[in-house]
Design an enzyme around this catalytic site. Sequence first.
Site, PDB file in Angstrom:
ATOM      1  N   SER A  71       0.741  -1.147   0.097  1.00 21.69           N
ATOM      2  CA  SER A  71       0.000   0.023  -0.051  1.00 21.69           C
ATOM      3  C   SER A  71       1.026   1.273  -0.145  1.00 21.69           C
ATOM      4  O   SER A  71       1.536   1.534   0.964  1.00 21.69           O
ATOM      5  CB  SER A  71      -0.810   0.194   1.315  1.00 21.69           C
ATOM      6  OG  SER A  71      -1.346   1.267   1.643  1.00 21.69           O
ATOM      7  N   ASP A  75      -4.697   3.698  -2.067  1.00 18.08           N
ATOM      8  CA  ASP A  75      -5.854   3.862  -1.315  1.00 18.08           C
ATOM      9  C   ASP A  75      -6.435   5.195  -1.391  1.00 18.08           C
ATOM     10  O   ASP A  75      -5.838   6.314  -1.052  1.00 18.08           O
ATOM     11  CB  ASP A  75      -5.370   3.856   0.420  1.00 18.08           C
ATOM     12  CG  ASP A  75      -5.076   2.341   0.689  1.00 18.08           C
ATOM     13  OD1 ASP A  75      -6.078   1.617   0.492  1.00 18.08           O
ATOM     14  OD2 ASP A  75      -3.878   2.325   1.202  1.00 18.08           O
ATOM     15  N   GLY A 100      -8.961   3.848   6.788  1.00 22.31           N
ATOM     16  CA  GLY A 100      -8.582   5.423   7.074  1.00 22.31           C
ATOM     17  C   GLY A 100      -7.118   5.669   7.070  1.00 22.31           C
ATOM     18  O   GLY A 100      -6.719   6.881   6.666  1.00 22.31           O
ATOM     19  N   PHE A 101      -6.345   4.882   7.808  1.00 22.10           N
ATOM     20  CA  PHE A 101      -4.886   5.239   8.060  1.00 22.10           C
ATOM     21  C   PHE A 101      -4.245   3.962   8.014  1.00 22.10           C
ATOM     22  O   PHE A 101      -4.514   2.805   7.952  1.00 22.10           O
ATOM     23  CB  PHE A 101      -4.760   5.655   9.452  1.00 22.10           C
ATOM     24  CG  PHE A 101      -5.635   6.970   9.697  1.00 22.10           C
ATOM     25  CD1 PHE A 101      -5.201   8.261   9.051  1.00 22.10           C
ATOM     26  CD2 PHE A 101      -7.024   6.782  10.290  1.00 22.10           C
ATOM     27  CE1 PHE A 101      -6.015   9.353   9.534  1.00 22.10           C
ATOM     28  CE2 PHE A 101      -7.709   8.160  10.469  1.00 22.10           C
ATOM     29  CZ  PHE A 101      -7.374   9.345  10.097  1.00 22.10           C
ATOM     30  N   GLY A 102      -2.609   4.084   7.406  1.00 24.10           N
ATOM     31  CA  GLY A 102      -1.958   3.100   7.532  1.00 24.10           C
ATOM     32  C   GLY A 102      -1.296   2.924   9.054  1.00 24.10           C
ATOM     33  O   GLY A 102      -1.475   3.804   9.911  1.00 24.10           O
ATOM     34  N   GLY A 103      -0.493   1.924   9.281  1.00 29.55           N
ATOM     35  CA  GLY A 103       0.008   1.925  10.698  1.00 29.55           C
ATOM     36  C   GLY A 103      -0.773   1.373  11.877  1.00 29.55           C
ATOM     37  O   GLY A 103      -0.204   1.533  12.721  1.00 29.55           O
ATOM     38  N   GLY A 151       1.376  -1.922   4.060  1.00 26.94           N
ATOM     39  CA  GLY A 151       2.050  -0.654   3.771  1.00 26.94           C
ATOM     40  C   GLY A 151       2.833  -0.378   4.955  1.00 26.94           C
ATOM     41  O   GLY A 151       4.060  -0.438   4.221  1.00 26.94           O
ATOM     42  N   HIS A 188      -8.422   0.595  -3.993  1.00 29.55           N
ATOM     43  CA  HIS A 188      -9.170   0.576  -3.075  1.00 29.55           C
ATOM     44  C   HIS A 188     -10.012   1.983  -2.708  1.00 29.55           C
ATOM     45  O   HIS A 188      -9.393   2.650  -2.146  1.00 29.55           O
ATOM     46  CB  HIS A 188      -8.228   0.155  -1.926  1.00 29.55           C
ATOM     47  CG  HIS A 188      -9.016  -0.001  -0.693  1.00 29.55           C
ATOM     48  ND1 HIS A 188      -8.581  -0.202   0.564  1.00 29.55           N
ATOM     49  CD2 HIS A 188     -10.442   0.034  -0.294  1.00 29.55           C
ATOM     50  CE1 HIS A 188      -9.364  -0.265   1.611  1.00 29.55           C
ATOM     51  NE2 HIS A 188     -10.481  -0.167   1.197  1.00 29.55           N
ATOM     52  N   MET A 245      -9.102   8.022  -0.568  1.00 33.08           N
ATOM     53  CA  MET A 245     -10.102   8.478   0.480  1.00 33.08           C
ATOM     54  C   MET A 245     -10.521   9.705   0.331  1.00 33.08           C
ATOM     55  O   MET A 245      -9.491  10.531  -0.042  1.00 33.08           O
ATOM     56  CB  MET A 245      -9.095   8.357   1.935  1.00 33.08           C
ATOM     57  CG  MET A 245      -8.344   7.076   2.182  1.00 33.08           C
ATOM     58  SD  MET A 245      -7.617   7.029   3.736  1.00 33.08           S
ATOM     59  CE  MET A 245      -6.771   5.446   3.605  1.00 33.08           C
ATOM     60  N   ASP A 276      -6.446  -6.383   4.348  1.00 32.49           N
ATOM     61  CA  ASP A 276      -5.733  -5.172   4.187  1.00 32.49           C
ATOM     62  C   ASP A 276      -5.869  -4.708   5.562  1.00 32.49           C
ATOM     63  O   ASP A 276      -6.962  -4.424   6.280  1.00 32.49           O
ATOM     64  CB  ASP A 276      -6.566  -4.323   3.402  1.00 32.49           C
ATOM     65  CG  ASP A 276      -6.051  -3.091   3.202  1.00 32.49           C
ATOM     66  OD1 ASP A 276      -4.948  -2.488   3.650  1.00 32.49           O
ATOM     67  OD2 ASP A 276      -6.561  -2.094   2.396  1.00 32.49           O
ATOM     68  N   GLY A 277      -4.667  -4.173   6.051  1.00 39.44           N
ATOM     69  CA  GLY A 277      -4.442  -3.749   7.314  1.00 39.44           C
ATOM     70  C   GLY A 277      -3.725  -4.266   8.347  1.00 39.44           C
ATOM     71  O   GLY A 277      -3.963  -5.466   8.771  1.00 39.44           O
ATOM     72  N   GLY A 278      -2.772  -3.706   8.805  1.00 36.51           N
ATOM     73  CA  GLY A 278      -1.787  -4.325   9.894  1.00 36.51           C
ATOM     74  C   GLY A 278      -1.018  -5.690   9.737  1.00 36.51           C
ATOM     75  O   GLY A 278      -0.474  -6.367  10.553  1.00 36.51           O
ATOM     76  N   HIS A 334      -1.074  -1.528  -4.496  1.00 40.81           N
ATOM     77  CA  HIS A 334      -2.552  -1.102  -3.596  1.00 40.81           C
ATOM     78  C   HIS A 334      -2.375   0.290  -3.448  1.00 40.81           C
ATOM     79  O   HIS A 334      -1.679   1.165  -3.004  1.00 40.81           O
ATOM     80  CB  HIS A 334      -2.635  -1.889  -2.308  1.00 40.81           C
ATOM     81  CG  HIS A 334      -3.675  -1.620  -1.619  1.00 40.81           C
ATOM     82  ND1 HIS A 334      -4.723  -2.591  -2.112  1.00 40.81           N
ATOM     83  CD2 HIS A 334      -4.214  -0.928  -0.743  1.00 40.81           C
ATOM     84  CE1 HIS A 334      -5.765  -2.077  -1.129  1.00 40.81           C
ATOM     85  NE2 HIS A 334      -5.541  -1.193  -0.358  1.00 40.81           N
ATOM     86  N   MET A 337     -11.230  -6.358   5.421  1.00 43.74           N
ATOM     87  CA  MET A 337     -10.611  -5.141   6.077  1.00 43.74           C
ATOM     88  C   MET A 337     -10.081  -5.767   7.609  1.00 43.74           C
ATOM     89  O   MET A 337     -11.043  -6.062   8.293  1.00 43.74           O
ATOM     90  CB  MET A 337     -11.086  -3.654   6.547  1.00 43.74           C
ATOM     91  CG  MET A 337     -11.371  -2.779   5.087  1.00 43.74           C
ATOM     92  SD  MET A 337      -9.999  -2.454   4.187  1.00 43.74           S
ATOM     93  CE  MET A 337      -8.901  -1.605   5.394  1.00 43.74           C
ATOM     94  N   MET A 392     -12.181   4.419  -0.815  1.00 48.08           N
ATOM     95  CA  MET A 392     -12.826   4.526   0.532  1.00 48.08           C
ATOM     96  C   MET A 392     -13.495   5.939   0.540  1.00 48.08           C
ATOM     97  O   MET A 392     -13.001   6.977   1.002  1.00 48.08           O
ATOM     98  CB  MET A 392     -11.711   4.523   1.688  1.00 48.08           C
ATOM     99  CG  MET A 392     -11.586   3.014   1.932  1.00 48.08           C
ATOM    100  SD  MET A 392      -9.787   2.909   2.717  1.00 48.08           S
ATOM    101  CE  MET A 392      -8.709   3.219   1.434  1.00 48.08           C
TER     102      MET A 392
HETATM  103  C1  DX5 Z   1      -6.268   1.539   5.426  1.00 47.39           C
HETATM  104  C2  DX5 Z   1      -5.790   1.296   4.009  1.00 47.39           C
HETATM  105  C3  DX5 Z   1      -4.720   0.203   4.015  1.00 47.39           C
HETATM  106  C4  DX5 Z   1      -3.430   0.719   4.480  1.00 47.39           C
HETATM  107  C5  DX5 Z   1      -2.613  -0.576   4.964  1.00 47.39           C
HETATM  108  O1  DX5 Z   1      -7.483   2.335   5.410  1.00 47.39           O
HETATM  109  O2  DX5 Z   1      -6.868   0.571   3.131  1.00 47.39           O
HETATM  110  O3  DX5 Z   1      -4.293  -0.200   2.689  1.00 47.39           O
HETATM  111  O4  DX5 Z   1      -2.744   1.319   4.075  1.00 47.39           O
HETATM  112  O5  DX5 Z   1      -1.513  -0.118   5.688  1.00 47.39           O
HETATM  113  P1  DX5 Z   1      -0.916  -0.995   6.920  1.00 47.39           P
HETATM  114  O6  DX5 Z   1      -0.327  -2.360   6.275  1.00 47.39           O
HETATM  115  O7  DX5 Z   1       0.198   0.091   7.417  1.00 47.39           O
HETATM  116  O8  DX5 Z   1      -1.794  -1.147   8.150  1.00 47.39           O
HETATM  117 ZN    ZN Z   2      -6.523  -0.444   1.467  1.00 45.41          ZN
END
Ligand code: DX5
Ligand code: ZN
Length: 215
Positions: free
Chosen positions: A6, A33, A140-143, A195, A64, A35, A173-175, A31, A135, A66
Amino acid sequence: MYVAPSILSADFGNLQAEINAICEAGCDLIHIDVMDGHFVPNLTIGPLVVNAVAKVATKPLDIHLMVENNTFFADLFLPLKPKFLTFHIEEEKHPLRLIDHIRKHDVSPGIVLNPHTPVSSLEHIIDEVDMVLLMSVNPGFGGQSFMPLVYDKIRALRELIDRKNAKCLIEVDGGVNGLNAPELDEAGADILVAGNYIFSSNSYAEAIRAIKLEF
Ligand code: DX5
Ligand code: ZN
Protein backbone atom coordinates in the site's frame (compact mmCIF):
# COMPACT_ATOMS: atom_id res chain seq x y z
CA MET A 1 0.66 -15.65 -1.72
CA TYR A 2 0.44 -12.39 -3.67
CA VAL A 3 1.68 -9.17 -2.07
CA ALA A 4 0.26 -5.70 -2.71
CA PRO A 5 2.25 -2.91 -1.02
CA SER A 6 0.00 0.00 0.00
CA ILE A 7 1.68 3.21 -1.17
CA LEU A 8 -0.06 5.12 1.63
CA SER A 9 3.11 4.57 3.67
CA ALA A 10 5.49 5.47 0.81
CA ASP A 11 7.59 8.65 0.71
CA PHE A 12 5.37 10.84 -1.49
CA GLY A 13 8.24 13.25 -2.11
CA ASN A 14 10.01 10.42 -3.91
CA LEU A 15 7.04 8.56 -5.30
CA GLN A 16 8.63 7.52 -8.59
CA ALA A 17 11.63 5.99 -6.80
CA GLU A 18 9.32 4.25 -4.32
CA ILE A 19 7.18 2.72 -7.10
CA ASN A 20 10.31 1.53 -8.93
CA ALA A 21 11.69 0.07 -5.71
CA ILE A 22 8.59 -2.00 -4.79
CA CYS A 23 8.22 -3.23 -8.38
CA GLU A 24 11.86 -4.35 -8.42
CA ALA A 25 11.48 -5.86 -4.94
CA GLY A 26 9.00 -8.39 -6.32
CA CYS A 27 5.52 -7.12 -5.42
CA ASP A 28 2.57 -8.52 -7.40
CA LEU A 29 0.21 -5.54 -7.34
CA ILE A 30 0.36 -1.92 -6.21
CA HIS A 31 -2.37 -1.11 -3.68
CA ILE A 32 -3.73 2.43 -3.92
CA ASP A 33 -5.93 3.83 -1.14
CA VAL A 34 -8.33 6.49 -2.36
CA MET A 35 -9.95 8.34 0.57
CA ASP A 36 -12.40 11.23 0.27
CA GLY A 37 -12.45 12.74 3.79
CA HIS A 38 -16.14 11.71 4.15
CA PHE A 39 -16.40 7.92 4.20
CA VAL A 40 -13.15 7.91 6.20
CA PRO A 41 -11.54 10.76 8.17
CA ASN A 42 -8.59 11.05 5.80
CA LEU A 43 -7.98 12.46 2.33
CA THR A 44 -5.41 10.91 -0.01
CA ILE A 45 -4.89 10.92 -3.75
CA GLY A 46 -6.88 11.45 -6.91
CA PRO A 47 -6.54 10.41 -10.56
CA LEU A 48 -3.77 12.91 -11.32
CA VAL A 49 -1.32 11.21 -8.95
CA VAL A 50 -2.58 7.69 -9.68
CA ASN A 51 -2.09 8.33 -13.39
CA ALA A 52 1.53 9.30 -12.68
CA VAL A 53 1.96 6.10 -10.65
CA ALA A 54 0.45 4.01 -13.47
CA LYS A 55 2.98 5.43 -15.94
CA VAL A 56 5.93 4.34 -13.79
CA ALA A 57 4.56 1.05 -12.43
CA THR A 58 5.55 -2.25 -13.99
CA LYS A 59 2.96 -4.09 -11.84
CA PRO A 60 -0.85 -3.81 -12.08
CA LEU A 61 -2.79 -1.40 -9.88
CA ASP A 62 -5.22 -2.46 -7.16
CA ILE A 63 -7.38 0.58 -6.36
CA HIS A 64 -9.25 0.55 -3.05
CA LEU A 65 -11.99 3.19 -2.90
CA MET A 66 -12.89 4.50 0.56
CA VAL A 67 -15.39 7.12 -0.58
CA GLU A 68 -19.04 8.12 -0.34
CA ASN A 69 -19.88 8.45 -4.01
CA ASN A 70 -18.52 5.22 -5.49
CA THR A 71 -19.74 5.66 -9.07
CA PHE A 72 -18.35 9.17 -9.34
CA PHE A 73 -14.92 7.99 -8.12
CA ALA A 74 -15.03 4.76 -10.15
CA ASP A 75 -15.49 6.87 -13.30
CA LEU A 76 -12.40 8.90 -12.42
CA PHE A 77 -10.19 5.81 -12.05
CA LEU A 78 -11.60 3.30 -14.59
CA PRO A 79 -9.85 5.05 -17.54
CA LEU A 80 -6.51 4.31 -15.82
CA LYS A 81 -7.22 0.57 -16.32
CA PRO A 82 -6.30 -0.82 -12.90
CA LYS A 83 -6.34 -4.61 -12.54
CA PHE A 84 -8.79 -4.37 -9.61
CA LEU A 85 -11.19 -1.65 -8.52
CA THR A 86 -12.77 -2.34 -5.14
CA PHE A 87 -15.45 -0.44 -3.21
CA HIS A 88 -17.03 -0.72 0.25
CA ILE A 89 -20.35 -2.54 0.44
CA GLU A 90 -21.34 -0.39 3.45
CA GLU A 91 -21.46 2.67 1.21
CA GLU A 92 -23.20 1.30 -1.89
CA LYS A 93 -26.97 1.02 -2.42
CA HIS A 94 -26.63 -0.80 -5.76
CA PRO A 95 -23.48 -2.92 -5.62
CA LEU A 96 -24.52 -5.26 -8.44
CA ARG A 97 -25.08 -2.33 -10.79
CA LEU A 98 -21.65 -0.88 -9.97
CA ILE A 99 -20.00 -4.29 -10.41
CA ASP A 100 -21.49 -4.49 -13.93
CA HIS A 101 -20.32 -0.96 -14.68
CA ILE A 102 -16.74 -1.76 -13.61
CA ARG A 103 -16.69 -4.99 -15.63
CA LYS A 104 -17.85 -3.17 -18.77
CA HIS A 105 -14.55 -1.26 -18.58
CA ASP A 106 -12.57 -4.54 -18.53
CA VAL A 107 -11.54 -3.97 -14.93
CA SER A 108 -11.97 -6.66 -12.25
CA PRO A 109 -14.53 -5.60 -9.65
CA GLY A 110 -14.09 -6.31 -5.96
CA ILE A 111 -16.06 -5.69 -2.76
CA VAL A 112 -14.57 -4.48 0.52
CA LEU A 113 -15.94 -5.35 3.96
CA ASN A 114 -15.19 -3.28 7.06
CA PRO A 115 -14.14 -5.28 10.13
CA HIS A 116 -17.71 -5.34 11.53
CA THR A 117 -19.49 -6.23 8.27
CA PRO A 118 -20.46 -9.92 8.13
CA VAL A 119 -19.36 -12.22 5.31
CA SER A 120 -23.03 -13.32 5.01
CA SER A 121 -23.74 -9.96 3.32
CA LEU A 122 -21.95 -11.40 0.25
CA GLU A 123 -24.31 -14.37 -0.19
CA HIS A 124 -25.85 -12.96 -3.40
CA ILE A 125 -22.82 -11.05 -4.67
CA ILE A 126 -19.97 -13.51 -4.41
CA ASP A 127 -20.55 -14.99 -7.92
CA GLU A 128 -20.22 -11.56 -9.47
CA VAL A 129 -16.89 -10.33 -8.13
CA ASP A 130 -13.27 -11.26 -8.80
CA MET A 131 -12.06 -10.30 -5.34
CA VAL A 132 -13.27 -9.66 -1.80
CA LEU A 133 -11.11 -7.43 0.37
CA LEU A 134 -11.49 -8.03 4.12
CA MET A 135 -10.37 -5.08 6.25
CA SER A 136 -8.31 -6.05 9.28
CA VAL A 137 -8.27 -2.44 10.57
CA ASN A 138 -10.85 0.36 10.51
CA PRO A 139 -10.18 2.01 7.16
CA GLY A 140 -8.60 5.45 7.04
CA PHE A 141 -4.97 5.20 8.06
CA GLY A 142 -1.83 3.13 7.60
CA GLY A 143 0.15 1.75 10.51
CA GLN A 144 -2.78 0.56 12.69
CA SER A 145 -2.91 -2.66 14.70
CA PHE A 146 -4.11 -5.85 13.04
CA MET A 147 -7.53 -7.17 14.16
CA PRO A 148 -7.45 -10.96 14.63
CA LEU A 149 -11.23 -11.18 14.02
CA VAL A 150 -10.37 -11.35 10.32
CA TYR A 151 -9.14 -14.96 10.61
CA ASP A 152 -12.69 -16.29 11.18
CA LYS A 153 -13.97 -14.06 8.40
CA ILE A 154 -11.41 -15.45 5.94
CA ARG A 155 -12.51 -19.00 6.81
CA ALA A 156 -16.20 -18.08 6.47
CA LEU A 157 -15.51 -16.40 3.12
CA ARG A 158 -13.53 -19.43 1.86
CA GLU A 159 -16.51 -21.62 2.80
CA LEU A 160 -18.94 -19.33 0.96
CA ILE A 161 -16.70 -19.27 -2.15
CA ASP A 162 -16.45 -23.09 -2.16
CA ARG A 163 -20.17 -23.58 -1.54
CA LYS A 164 -21.09 -21.25 -4.43
CA ASN A 165 -18.26 -22.54 -6.60
CA ALA A 166 -17.26 -18.90 -7.12
CA LYS A 167 -13.99 -17.73 -8.61
CA CYS A 168 -13.01 -14.98 -6.27
CA LEU A 169 -9.75 -14.05 -4.58
CA ILE A 170 -9.52 -13.16 -0.90
CA GLU A 171 -7.46 -10.07 -0.05
CA VAL A 172 -6.68 -8.86 3.48
CA ASP A 173 -5.75 -5.25 4.27
CA GLY A 174 -4.53 -3.61 7.47
CA GLY A 175 -1.74 -4.34 9.94
CA VAL A 176 -0.34 -7.20 7.87
CA ASN A 177 3.28 -8.17 8.57
CA GLY A 178 5.72 -11.05 8.39
CA LEU A 179 4.43 -12.43 11.70
CA ASN A 180 0.72 -12.73 10.89
CA ALA A 181 1.23 -13.71 7.22
CA PRO A 182 1.58 -17.46 7.95
CA GLU A 183 -1.74 -17.60 9.83
CA LEU A 184 -3.45 -15.48 7.15
CA ASP A 185 -2.17 -17.95 4.58
CA GLU A 186 -3.41 -20.89 6.59
CA ALA A 187 -6.85 -19.28 6.99
CA GLY A 188 -7.10 -18.95 3.17
CA ALA A 189 -6.00 -15.47 2.10
CA ASP A 190 -4.71 -15.09 -1.51
CA ILE A 191 -3.46 -11.48 -1.52
CA LEU A 192 -2.01 -9.52 1.39
CA VAL A 193 -1.82 -5.73 1.43
CA ALA A 194 0.95 -4.21 3.56
CA GLY A 195 1.92 -0.58 3.88
CA ASN A 196 3.79 0.28 7.04
CA TYR A 197 5.52 -3.10 7.32
CA ILE A 198 7.07 -2.87 3.83
CA PHE A 199 7.82 0.84 3.62
CA SER A 200 9.35 1.08 7.09
CA SER A 201 11.62 -1.92 6.47
CA ASN A 202 15.30 -1.71 5.52
CA SER A 203 14.77 -4.04 2.58
CA TYR A 204 11.51 -3.97 0.61
CA ALA A 205 12.50 -7.26 -1.07
CA GLU A 206 13.00 -9.03 2.27
CA ALA A 207 9.75 -7.66 3.69
CA ILE A 208 7.85 -8.83 0.59
CA ARG A 209 9.51 -12.26 0.77
CA ALA A 210 8.55 -12.55 4.46
CA ILE A 211 4.88 -11.92 3.60
CA LYS A 212 5.10 -14.36 0.68
CA LEU A 213 6.46 -16.91 3.18
CA GLU A 214 9.61 -17.33 1.08
CA PHE A 215 12.63 -17.77 3.28
C1 DX5 B 1 -6.30 1.52 5.44
C2 DX5 B 1 -5.81 1.15 4.06
C3 DX5 B 1 -4.70 0.19 4.04
C4 DX5 B 1 -3.48 0.64 4.75
C5 DX5 B 1 -2.62 -0.54 5.05
O1 DX5 B 1 -7.48 2.23 5.33
O2 DX5 B 1 -6.86 0.57 3.31
O3 DX5 B 1 -4.39 -0.19 2.71
O4 DX5 B 1 -2.74 1.59 4.05
O5 DX5 B 1 -1.54 -0.08 5.73
P1 DX5 B 1 -0.84 -0.90 6.90
O6 DX5 B 1 -0.28 -2.15 6.29
O7 DX5 B 1 0.20 0.04 7.38
O8 DX5 B 1 -1.90 -1.21 7.93
ZN1 ZN C 1 -6.38 -0.38 1.37
